[in-house]
Design a protein around this motif. Structure first.
Motif, PDB file in Angstrom:
ATOM      1  N   THR B  30      38.239  31.866  50.342  1.00 25.22           N
ATOM      2  CA  THR B  30      36.173  32.431  50.550  1.00 25.22           C
ATOM      3  C   THR B  30      35.855  33.558  49.860  1.00 25.22           C
ATOM      4  OG1 THR B  30      38.456  33.867  52.483  1.00 25.22           O
ATOM      5  CG2 THR B  30      37.379  32.545  53.806  1.00 25.22           C
ATOM      6  N   ASP B 132      28.245  34.033  44.967  1.00 28.70           N
ATOM      7  CA  ASP B 132      27.872  34.695  46.514  1.00 28.70           C
ATOM      8  C   ASP B 132      26.768  34.315  46.512  1.00 28.70           C
ATOM      9  OD1 ASP B 132      25.260  37.033  46.716  1.00 28.70           O
ATOM     10  OD2 ASP B 132      27.159  37.880  47.812  1.00 28.70           O
ATOM     11  N   ALA B 133      25.536  33.607  46.034  1.00 27.89           N
ATOM     12  CA  ALA B 133      25.243  32.738  46.532  1.00 27.89           C
ATOM     13  C   ALA B 133      25.301  31.505  46.929  1.00 27.89           C
ATOM     14  CB  ALA B 133      23.517  31.997  45.094  1.00 27.89           C
ATOM     15  N   GLN B 134      26.590  31.406  47.017  1.00 30.98           N
ATOM     16  CA  GLN B 134      27.506  29.996  47.654  1.00 30.98           C
ATOM     17  C   GLN B 134      27.860  30.653  48.866  1.00 30.98           C
ATOM     18  OE1 GLN B 134      26.247  26.758  47.393  1.00 30.98           O
ATOM     19  NE2 GLN B 134      24.909  27.866  45.557  1.00 30.98           N
ATOM     20  N   ASP B 135      28.275  31.760  49.213  1.00 30.71           N
ATOM     21  CA  ASP B 135      28.490  32.749  50.456  1.00 30.71           C
ATOM     22  C   ASP B 135      30.275  32.696  49.691  1.00 30.71           C
ATOM     23  OD1 ASP B 135      27.899  31.262  53.084  1.00 30.71           O
ATOM     24  OD2 ASP B 135      26.778  32.322  52.023  1.00 30.71           O
ATOM     25  N   PHE B 136      30.693  33.042  48.732  1.00 34.07           N
ATOM     26  CA  PHE B 136      32.109  33.673  48.442  1.00 34.07           C
ATOM     27  C   PHE B 136      31.804  34.705  48.149  1.00 34.07           C
ATOM     28  CE2 PHE B 136      34.474  29.550  47.707  1.00 34.07           C
ATOM     29  CZ  PHE B 136      33.083  28.404  47.575  1.00 34.07           C
ATOM     30  N   LEU B 137      32.724  35.791  48.055  1.00 33.77           N
ATOM     31  CA  LEU B 137      32.487  37.658  47.918  1.00 33.77           C
ATOM     32  C   LEU B 137      33.868  37.331  46.508  1.00 33.77           C
ATOM     33  CD1 LEU B 137      32.700  40.590  49.250  1.00 33.77           C
ATOM     34  CD2 LEU B 137      35.641  40.218  49.976  1.00 33.77           C
TER      35      LEU B 137
END
Lengths: 266, 247
Positions: B30, B132-137
């Protein structure tokens, strides 16, 4: 055979966080280790006015997982409760289960309340919400106590045919429509089977189960919450957890929220 | 040029800079810490080639033992005017790195310090944006190790400052700590590096003094502990408070 891939996530809601209560939602998912064509997604939601229903929700979800994997195995839940010193109040939890099995329809079962969604490969999305009047859902644990069971029947007597309702929405491109709704009285509900449905597997890309926490997010509808949570950017590893984390950056669920999903990759 | 397989992809930055990173669709966690180590391999470091390699090997091995190793992506650069800024490898999962593959550098030429720093910070920003655009923090730590001031770059400290500001103002990185480490016995060089730190708006400058085998060995530990601290801070909303002010 299509490749099945699953993930799940759950998160505490604002109300429980403020009152120092634990998260009473739980989610579990997986691919059957003995059958790569069989996968499951399970969410469980413990009653807020119950006792240790955070534990009850976990037991309910994990027991559901065992039942899915080994349908002929006898699971002595009463023994589990006794060993842990739990009461029926601690076990008050709903369970929503979705299963994908190669060569078979998608099997969905709602014991209580919650939301399920099925998305096709072309993006068309069908979502169904099951709800009990007065936010008093059926909990399978009522079945072990005559007192609790009778109390549940009595509480819903006044709701007549509106005790249990479902509504189904379809999002297909620009078209949005509520395509079905049903309702029944508490005495017309099947406590043994819960609410069950089967969906043809043709061209399905995603099957997901949600707790009713998706219906209590400030400033948005449950339908938009479901659509947002299903907007996976990438699909490896912790794909549900990533989407949930991103969703929680911008939204504030009042209630605990949980989700489990199965991806069907051709 | 780094070898590319199905697990790495190339990204273009501005100018002649590019970098590689693990294919984002293959990443499963994640959240990730993006760590970059850029190492000076100029002529003034001749005689320390084996120590520089050992420093990188030690750092990578220590990172692999971190409890957060599954959430680390490490990029390694070397720089001198003869070869330019060379990407030894792009942002890679620790599990995909074999520290024994690190080769002894050839120390030669002058110091394109600004170009190396720009490449390091700019690549981190761009990769973080894509993650970030792929939902990773994500958060990041960039460590630049040099024994002297810049004397052959095409970029300027102001361009580096712009990249640092992008990281600060943008929402794609939770934090980005940039550490300039000076291995120099010259007070003039140390002063110039301090000025570069200020002009480039880097987080920290550490003056280690003259390069020795022992100091490079200690540097390996500093690099891995800084990366580990940064990774542990991910999700807290800010940069790690545990990065040492000296080595």
């Amino acid at each position: 055979m299509p490749r099945l891939h699953t993930d799940s996530a759950f998160h505490i809601g604002a109300q429980h966080l403020r009152s120092g209560l634990p998260c009473q939602d739980y989610a579990v998912s997986g691919v059957n280790p003995d059958d790569a064509g069989h996968a499951y997604a399970i969410v469980s939601d413990g009653c807020s006015s119950g006792g240790r229903t955070d534990v009850g929700a976990r037991i309910a979800a994990l027991a559901g997982e065992q039942y899915v994997l080994y349908p002929r195995k006898f699971i002595d839940l009463l023994a589990v409760w006794q060993i842990l010193g739990l009461t029926p109040h601690d076990m008050l939890a709903t369970v929503v289960t979705a299963q994908v099995r190669s060569g078979d329809d998608i099997a969905i079962r709602v014991a209580g309340d919650g939301v399920v969604a099925v998305m096709r490969r072309d993006g068309a999305l069908k979502m169904m919400r099951a709800e009990w009047a007065g936010n008093m859902p059926w909990y399978p644990a009522y079945g072990v106590s005559r007192v609790l069971f009778d109390g549940f029947i009595e509480a819903h007597a006044k709701h007549g045919d509106e005790a249990f309702t479902t509504e189904t929405w379809v999002y297909d491109g620009p078209d949005v429509a509520r395509v079905d709704c049903s309702n029944c009285s508490v005495t017309g509900f099947s406590f043994v089977n819960g609410f069950s449905m089967r969906v043809p597997t043709d061209d399905v890309a995603v099957v997901a189960a949600f707790s009713d926490g998706v219906c209590q997010v400030e400033g948005t509808t449950w339908q938009d919450v479901v659509r947002d949570l299903l907007s996976f950017k990438t699909t490896e590893g912790d794909f549900v957890k990533r989407r949930m984390n991103r969703f929680l950056r911008d939204h504030k669920p009042l209630d605990d929220i949980s989700m489990a999903a199965i991806l069907v990759e051709p | 040029m780094p070898r590319l397989g199905d697990d790495m992809e190339t990204h273009q930055m501005g100018g002649n800079f590019s970098f590689t990173g693990a294919r984002i669709t293959n990443l499963g966690a994640t959240e990730y810490t993006l760590a970059t180590v850029a190492v000076d391999t100029t002529g003034s470091l001749q005689g320390h080639e084996a120590d520089l390699r050992e420093m990188l090997v030690t750092s990578a091995r220590a990172c692999q033992k971190s409890p957060r190793s599954d959430n680390l992506l490490l990029r390694v650069l070397t720089f001198n005017s003869s070869s330019g800024v060379v990407e030894v490898h792009g942002f890679k999962l620790l599990a995909d790195i074999n520290p024994d593959d690190y080769k002894q550098p050839t120390c030669y030429g002058m110091t394109p310090l600004y170009d190396a720093t720009y490449s390091a910070i700019g690549a981190t920003n761009l990769y973080a944006e894509k993650l970030d655009a792929q939902d990773f923090l994500t958060n990041a730590v960039t460590i630049i190790i040099t024994d002297g001031e810049d004397n052959s770059s095409t970029t300027r400290p102001s361009m580096i400052a712009d990249e640092v500001e992008k990281a600060t103002k943008g929402e794609h990185l939770e934090s980005h700590v940039t550490i300039l480490i000076g291995l120099t016995s010259s007070s003039m060089s140390a002063k110039a590096l301090q000025e570069f730190k200020n002009e480039g708006r880097l987080t920290q400058f550490i003056d280690v003094g003259e390069v020795t085998k022992g100091k490079l060995a200690k540097l390996g530990g500093f690099v891995s502990s800084s990366i580990s601290s940064t990774s542990q801070a991910l999700g807290t909303g800010g940069a790690s408070q545990n990065i040492a002010a000296s080595i």
